[in-house]
Design a protein around this motif. Structure first.
Motif, PDB file in Angstrom:
ATOM      1  N   GLU A 249       0.832  -1.214   0.000  1.00 27.25           N
ATOM      2  CA  GLU A 249       0.000   0.000   0.000  1.00 27.25           C
ATOM      3  C   GLU A 249       0.865   1.262   0.000  1.00 27.25           C
ATOM      4  O   GLU A 249       0.549   2.260  -0.635  1.00 27.25           O
ATOM      5  CB  GLU A 249      -0.871   0.032   1.271  1.00 27.25           C
ATOM      6  N   GLN A 250       1.955   1.170   0.761  1.00 26.03           N
ATOM      7  CA  GLN A 250       2.825   2.340   0.929  1.00 26.03           C
ATOM      8  C   GLN A 250       3.441   2.782  -0.401  1.00 26.03           C
ATOM      9  O   GLN A 250       3.623   3.977  -0.643  1.00 26.03           O
ATOM     10  CB  GLN A 250       3.937   1.977   1.930  1.00 26.03           C
TER      11      GLN A 250
ATOM     12  N   LYS B 130       0.790   4.770  -2.164  1.00 23.14           N
ATOM     13  CA  LYS B 130       0.507   5.988  -1.398  1.00 23.14           C
ATOM     14  C   LYS B 130       1.631   7.011  -1.582  1.00 23.14           C
ATOM     15  O   LYS B 130       1.389   8.184  -1.838  1.00 23.14           O
ATOM     16  CB  LYS B 130       0.387   5.618   0.083  1.00 23.14           C
TER      17      LYS B 130
ATOM     18  N   ASN C 123      -4.818   2.266   7.795  1.00 19.12           N
ATOM     19  CA  ASN C 123      -4.549   1.548   6.563  1.00 19.12           C
ATOM     20  C   ASN C 123      -5.485   0.348   6.457  1.00 19.12           C
ATOM     21  O   ASN C 123      -5.506  -0.497   7.351  1.00 19.12           O
ATOM     22  CB  ASN C 123      -3.095   1.071   6.550  1.00 19.12           C
TER      23      ASN C 123
ATOM     24  N   LYS D 182      -4.936   4.884   1.410  1.00 16.58           N
ATOM     25  CA  LYS D 182      -3.763   5.282   0.624  1.00 16.58           C
ATOM     26  C   LYS D 182      -3.896   6.698   0.080  1.00 16.58           C
ATOM     27  O   LYS D 182      -2.898   7.356  -0.188  1.00 16.58           O
ATOM     28  CB  LYS D 182      -3.435   4.264  -0.467  1.00 16.58           C
TER      29      LYS D 182
ATOM     30  N   ALA E 109      -2.433   9.880   3.448  1.00 12.72           N
ATOM     31  CA  ALA E 109      -1.092  10.096   2.880  1.00 12.72           C
ATOM     32  C   ALA E 109      -0.393  11.335   3.439  1.00 12.72           C
ATOM     33  O   ALA E 109       0.807  11.540   3.198  1.00 12.72           O
ATOM     34  CB  ALA E 109      -1.182  10.197   1.362  1.00 12.72           C
TER      35      ALA E 109
ATOM     36  N   THR F 249      -5.669   4.471  -6.640  1.00  9.83           N
ATOM     37  CA  THR F 249      -4.828   3.328  -6.985  1.00  9.83           C
ATOM     38  C   THR F 249      -4.190   3.522  -8.357  1.00  9.83           C
ATOM     39  O   THR F 249      -2.988   3.316  -8.540  1.00  9.83           O
ATOM     40  CB  THR F 249      -5.673   2.039  -6.957  1.00  9.83           C
TER      41      THR F 249
END
Ligand code: NDP
Length: 451
Positions: free
Chosen positions: A114-115, A118, A351, A373, A377, A434
């Motif tokens: 995810e990071q 993000k 998250n 995300k 952020a 995304t």
């Protein structure tokens, strides 16, 4: 096309699950991303040929290590440490450290995955990583936490650096832990660099870093509300968690005119129908950050509030919900309850707090819903600003950091609109965030060859 997408997702997931058995949070995070990016990837066959998605799901490097330490009784304890260095195509690995008994490789791979997207969304040059340990700081003395952090860093220090990998805090890792980790890093490396973020102001920290995730969340939610001609003004807000993100989300939501009526921890939640104002929040901050107590103590101080043991706050009637505790804390049943009670905006501070069933319910009902995300952020973005200040050896005024944070959250919101607006006008923030994050990382990976 729809069938192709479904086949592509199914067969990709089958391979991923076979290759990474038991890592259910990682499977969940990848599936969510795949559904959003598969149509784009199939329209760009070079991304399929270059196996960009397969490479993005395979960490560049994982470090797993033993963390031995001695408790206050003189007993030897052994924990497990991790750092998942997921993707450095657009910058050094960047992402928090989590200390919690639930930490395992699957959880950290989901967070690192995810990071990557993000960090790409923030517009700053940061790759993605995540790390931590199954160590539980709860109930430990300061000395025990220090000894653990020193042992953890004694191994980790050789794998990180200001241009390689820059860890920060996450669940169970706040200012105290960052202090001990940074001290040991500085001692071992014999250098004063910005290798960790979330540092205190006196030794390299950025103004507003503690506030950034919660503030950024509310700036983002404000933009979402704006698409429907609304704002926080006069709205009832339900928040879960009572840690770093929850505290500053509560502060900013209140400053923007909302009434925050709940906070929680892993034991239960408090409901304060009069609103958790600045004075009450100061009490919570002292309770959680200094005395390290439980949220139920709130009702001793404020008897007009109620405490619900073992429950989550989603049963409380609200307009806006901000989940700020942990992954999968809001399931399909909770989503149905929120919708029934009239909630029309869910912005994630944590998250992946919403399960796939909950996300489906929100999107089906066409309420405003943003994934972490995008909406959380602001924390890592301000960590990026801390890195910039460390490189320049300058410290910016709070207004400059806040202006930058605001701009970044606005840009992320614009990216969501650009990539997520559907033909009927509904904004699919999951798809928007995304896709925007993915396109940049995928492009960088194509440019840099097969590595
Ligand atoms: P903290 O450790 O400061 O606070 C975590 C809060 O969540 C605590 O109230 C904790 O309660 C509660 N919580 C933790 N685990 C559970 C659980 N299994 N069930 C119910 N409640 C739980 O962490 P943060 O505020 O930093 O992080 C919260 C979330 O935000 C995480 O998902 C994190 O990844 C995400 N995040 C954090 C960022 C940051 O800058 N800190 C940036 C972006 C995302 P208890 O005290 O009982 O454990």
């Amino acid at each position: 096309m729809k069938q192709n997408v479904q086949n592509f997702v199914d067969s990709f997931m089958e391979n991923l699950i076979a290759k990474n058995p038991g890592e259910k949070e990682f499977h969940q995070a990848v599936h969510e991303v795949l559904v959003a990016v598969a149509p784009y990837v199939l329209e760009h066959p070079e991304l399929v040929d270059l196996k960009i998605l397969e490479r993005m799901c395979e960490p560049e490097r994982i470090i797993i290590f033993r963390v031995p330490w001695v408790d206050d009784k003189g007993q030897v304890q052994v924990n497990r440490g991790f750092r998942v260095q997921m993707n450095s195509a657009i910058g050094p690995y960047k992402g928090g450290l989590r200390f919690h008994p639930s930490v395992n490789l699957g959880v950290l791979k989901f967070l690192a995955f995810e990071q990557v997207l993000k960090n790409s969304l923030t517009t700053l040059p940061m790759g993605g990583g995540k790390g931590g340990s199954d160590f539980d700081p709860k109930g430990k003395s300061d000395n025990e936490v220090m000894r653990f952090c020193q042992s953890f860093m004694t191994e980790l220090h050789r794998h990180i650096g200001p241009d390689t990998d820059v860890p920060a805090g996450d669940i169970g890792v706040g200012g105290r832990e960052i202090g001990y980790l940074f001290g040991q890093y500085r001692r071992l490396s014999n250098e004063f660099t910005g290798t960790l973020t979330g540092k205190a102001l006196a030794w390299g920290g950025s103004r507003l870093r503690p506030e950034a995730t919660g503030y950024g969340l509310c700036y983002f939610a404000q933009s979402m509300l704006g698409t429907r001609g609304k704002s926080f003004q006069g709205q009832t807000v339900v928040i879960s968690g009572s840690g770093n993100v929850a505290q500053y989300a509560c502060e900013k939501a209140t400053q923007l005119g909302g009434k925050v009526v709940t906070l929680s921890d892993s034991n239960g939640y408090v409901y304060d129908p009069d609103g958790i104002d600045a004075g009450k929040l100061a009490y919570v901050m002292d309770l959680k950050n200094v005395r390290r107590g439980r949220i139920k103590e709130y009702i001793t101080k404020y008897p007009s509030a109620q405490y619900f043991e073992g429950k989550k706050p989603w049963e409380v009637k609200c307009d806006i919900a901000l989940p700020c505790a942990t992954q999968n804390e809001l399931d399909g049943e909770a989503a149905a309850l929120l919708l029934k009670n009239g909630c029309y905006c869910v912005a994630e501070g944590a998250n992946m707090p919403s399960t796939p069933e909950a996300i489906h319910a929100f999107q089906k009902a066409k309420i405003l819903y943003s994934p972490g995300k995008a909406s959380n952020a602001g924390g890592v973005a301000t960590s990026g600003l801390e890195m910039t200040q460390n490189s320049m050896r300058r410290k910016w005024h709070a207004t400059k950091v806040d202006d930058n944070l605001h701009l970044i959250m606005d840009d992320i919101h614009k990216a969501c609109l650009q990539y997520g607006t559907q033909p009927d006008g509904y904004i699919d923030y999951v798809k928007g965030a995304t896709l925007a994050g993915f396109i940049k990382v995928a492009g960088a990976m194509v440019d840099q060859g097969l590595i």
